[in-house]
Design a protein around this motif. Structure first.
Motif, short mmCIF file in Angstrom:
data_model
loop_
_atom_site.label_atom_id
_atom_site.label_comp_id
_atom_site.label_asym_id
_atom_site.label_seq_id
_atom_site.Cartn_x
_atom_site.Cartn_y
_atom_site.Cartn_z
N UNK A 1 0.98 -1.10 0.07
CA UNK A 1 -0.15 -0.08 -0.13
C UNK A 1 1.07 1.25 0.01
N UNK A 2 0.30 2.34 -0.57
CA UNK A 2 1.05 3.69 -0.74
C UNK A 2 -0.02 4.69 -0.44
N UNK A 3 0.53 5.94 0.23
CA UNK A 3 -0.34 6.91 0.44
C UNK A 3 -0.47 7.83 -1.04
N UNK A 4 -1.63 8.20 -1.53
CA UNK A 4 -1.55 8.75 -2.71
C UNK A 4 -0.84 10.30 -2.65
N UNK A 5 -0.47 10.86 -1.32
CA UNK A 5 0.15 11.98 -1.29
C UNK A 5 1.43 11.84 -0.68
N UNK A 6 2.50 11.65 -1.11
CA UNK A 6 3.69 11.27 -0.47
C UNK A 6 4.17 12.16 0.38
N UNK A 7 4.61 11.65 1.70
CA UNK A 7 4.87 12.27 2.95
C UNK A 7 6.19 11.71 3.72
N UNK A 8 7.15 12.77 4.17
CA UNK A 8 8.08 12.30 4.80
C UNK A 8 7.98 11.83 6.04
N UNK A 9 8.44 10.82 6.40
CA UNK A 9 8.38 10.14 7.86
C UNK A 9 7.05 9.19 7.95
N UNK A 10 6.26 9.14 6.91
CA UNK A 10 5.23 8.13 7.04
C UNK A 10 5.53 6.56 6.87
N UNK A 11 4.92 5.95 7.82
CA UNK A 11 5.10 4.32 7.72
C UNK A 11 3.96 3.91 7.08
N UNK A 12 3.91 3.03 6.17
CA UNK A 12 2.75 2.48 5.61
C UNK A 12 2.85 1.02 5.31
N UNK A 13 2.46 0.04 6.10
CA UNK A 13 2.80 -1.48 5.89
C UNK A 13 1.66 -2.32 5.69
N UNK A 14 1.80 -3.38 5.18
CA UNK A 14 0.63 -4.44 5.16
C UNK A 14 0.96 -5.74 5.27
N UNK A 15 0.12 -6.62 5.54
CA UNK A 15 0.43 -7.94 5.91
C UNK A 15 -0.73 -8.86 5.89
N UNK A 16 -0.58 -10.15 5.40
CA UNK A 16 -1.41 -10.99 5.44
C UNK A 16 -1.75 -11.93 6.42
N UNK A 17 -3.05 -11.82 7.09
CA UNK A 17 -2.96 -12.52 8.26
C UNK A 17 -3.33 -14.03 8.04
N UNK A 18 -3.13 -14.72 9.05
CA UNK A 18 -3.56 -16.11 9.14
C UNK A 18 -5.17 -16.49 8.56
N UNK A 19 -5.92 -15.70 8.62
CA UNK A 19 -7.33 -15.95 8.09
C UNK A 19 -7.42 -15.51 6.92
#
Length: 568
Positions: free
Chosen positions: A388-406
């Motif tokens: 995933x990514x923010x539509x407006x790039x920002x310094x210092x922003x963390x954006x992560x994703x992960x697939x869970x067991x379900x």
């Protein structure tokens, strides 16, 4: 007594509330065990316990827990337990006297059903105290207490009982407890002699002075804190985190007769202090702790019990984006985590198809956003989500994703510098997708468990627009017209074509002389993979003859023709 009852569990306690309206010291506990009305109980030992009366009238501070169990050797007779050397002092609110079962099979406790008065007999069950009437088996437990009350000598003791319909040899030294009040009791006749009334207790003039907190050490207990009578919380500074400290508490009373006295110390309670937000146990909250908590939220890592306690900053028994934002506040020294949120509006989140190659998340909100977390649901055999990514790039922003067991995919975004997340009407977050479907197939993607955090670290009310889902469909990259199928045909055939953008389109069937036979499409259509069926009829609804026909797809930027054969 007309009945009896037992606990059936070593976690169950029975107790009687005594309220003599005078402070004093407990000397003797009296119990009458019985199997009356039952098939028989085991004569197992019990553990005698005494509690103070709390502000709400229920058992509160432990005044006494016997070091040794009391053996139960007989039934239907009073068993006396000597407590005179234990220093069990109670205030004018009274006390609870009872016992804990040490075995599951008994003993049975005698119960007075006819003389039952609400507010006397209690059961400790599943971590709470209940009056017997509230549990559906009302009755007074056969428990009495011998105590020296204020303004009396040690020899001038009084027996405290739970009902008044009991005759005693020494009536002038009996204080009966009826509905928490020892005054105004009726007279009782003894063998035809003169009526004897119960005495009214003296009004106490002493008071509780507070609580004493002792740290339990190997050598001797050390007094570390005192509190006022109405303050039941003490804050104690310790030299180090992540070390177990144990404490005991006693209550102090200033009395006219005995001076300053203290109750017996409570049971030992232990605790391990920690730093909120610290997951690596160095008593410091840093970026490494923040990243670890983000991994806990995404379920990349599973925290231990101690790590969970440190990560759950708001102590709601969940680790989520709100804890991440609060840890950012701790790192940067912000006071936001202690400020209330004044946002009254509700945020609205929606999703839209990004041409079959991406999923676009839109946010409508008139306030500020510091963090976001949500789950995406889909059949992962049909679609795969990218980073995933923010539509407006920002310094210092963390954006992560992960697939869970379900199978759900969790997305998390937060400004690591303590600032805000930018969003606009053009979109908030874009998630690339790879679709593993056939031509024209659709995949339903849902969004759940949306959490938005405002500038004060508080959760924002949020709604998902519609049913919280979107249908993803691949969008062709260019125009295309395909050969009809079947071909030759009689009398029905299907024509497929691709449209990359919304456009005005004409799909027309001609004969070999160039004359229009049937106009199948004429107007604006959406981008996508399309198919249409020709039933072999002309524009007038009449069947056409056997022969070769030409069909043509035309748009402002595209034109293509193909041939087909109708055989009858």
């Amino acid at each position: 007594w007309e009945s009896s009852i037992t606990g059936g569990s070593t976690d169950i306690e029975l107790a009687v509330k005594f309220t003599p309206s005078s402070a004093g010291e407990l000397y003797t506990a009296r119990f009458l065990f019985s199997s009356e009305g039952q098939t028989g109980y085991d004569l197992s030992p019990v553990e005698v316990r005494v509690y103070s009366v709390g502000f709400d009238g229920s058992p509160a501070t432990s005044l006494y827990v016997a070091d040794e169990f009391t053996e139960v050797t007989v039934e239907d007779q009073w068993i006396d337990v000597d407590l005179s050397g234990e220093g069990i002092v109670f205030d004018d609110q009274g006390f609870y006297l009872g016992f804990r079962f040490t075995e599951t099979g008994g003993p049975g406790m005698g119960r007075d059903l006819d003389g039952y008065v609400y507010g006397h007999s209690y059961v400790f069950l599943q971590g709470e105290w209940f009056e017997t009437g509230d549990l559906g088996f009302s009755g007074n437990f056969m428990i009495r207490a011998v105590a020296g009350l204020e303004n009396t000598t040690r020899e001038d003791v009084q027996e405290l009982v739970t009902t008044a319909n009991v005759i005693h040899e020494n009536m002038e030294n009996v204080a009966a407890i009826i509905n928490g009040n020892s005054t105004g009791l009726p007279a009782y006749e003894i063998s035809g002699e003169q009526n004897i009334t119960f005495p009214t207790q003296s009004v106490r003039t002493d008071s509780m002075t507070g609580y004493n907190v002792y740290q339990v050490l190997d050598g001797a207990d050390t007094l570390v804190a005192t509190t006022d009578p109405g303050d039941t919380t003490a804050t104690i500074s310790v030299p180090a985190n992540y070390v177990e400290y144990c404490y005991e508490v006693s209550a102090s009373f200033q009395t006219d007769s005995y001076g300053l006295i203290s109750s017996k110390k409570s049971n030992t309670a232990c605790a391990v202090p920690f730093t909120s937000g610290d997951t690596d146990f160095d008593s410091n909250v840093s970026l490494s702790d923040l990243l670890s908590v983000a991994d806990y939220v995404l379920e990349v890592l599973v925290p231990t019990e101690d790590q969970f306690r440190g990560a759950d900053v708001n102590d709601d028994r969940f680790i989520n984006i709100q804890d991440v934002v609060l840890i950012v506040d701790i790192i940067y020294g912000s006071s936001a985590r202690t400020l209330p949120s004044f946002a009254e509006s509700i945020a609205e989140v929606s999703m839209r198809n990004g041409g079959g190659t991406s999923l676009l998340l839109d946010l409508a909100y008139d306030g500020f956003i510091r963090g976001v977390q949500f789950n995406l649901t889909a059949d992962l055999s049909d679609v795969m989500f990218g980073s995933a990514m923010l539509n407006e790039l920002q310094e210092g922003v963390m954006i992560n994703s992960h697939t869970l067991e379900d199978g759900t995919t969790r997305v998390l975004a937060v400004n690591l510098n303590g600032g805000l997340l930018s969003f606009s009407s053009d979109g908030f977050i874009t998630i690339p997708v790879t679709m593993n479907t056939g031509r024209g197939d659709r995949v339903k993607v849902g969004i759940q468990d949306i959490q938005l955090i405002d500038q004060n670290g508080e959760s924002i009310p949020v709604n998902a627009r519609g049913d919280g889902s979107v249908a993803l469909e691949l969008i062709p990259m260019q125009y295309a017209l395909y050969q009809n199928f079947p071909n030759p045909f009689n009398p029905v055939t299907e024509i497929q074509f691709d449209i990359p953008d919304i456009s005005t389109v004409e799909l027309v069937v001609y004969n070999l002389m160039g004359q229009e036979v049937r106009r199948l499409v004429n107007g604006e259509i959406q981008a996508g993979y399309h198919r249409i069926v020709w039933d072999g009829l002309n524009n007038q609804g009449e069947p056409v003859s056997t022969g070769v026909y030409i069909y043509s797809l035309t748009s402002p930027s595209f034109h293509s023709t193909k041939k087909m054969v109708l055989l009858k």
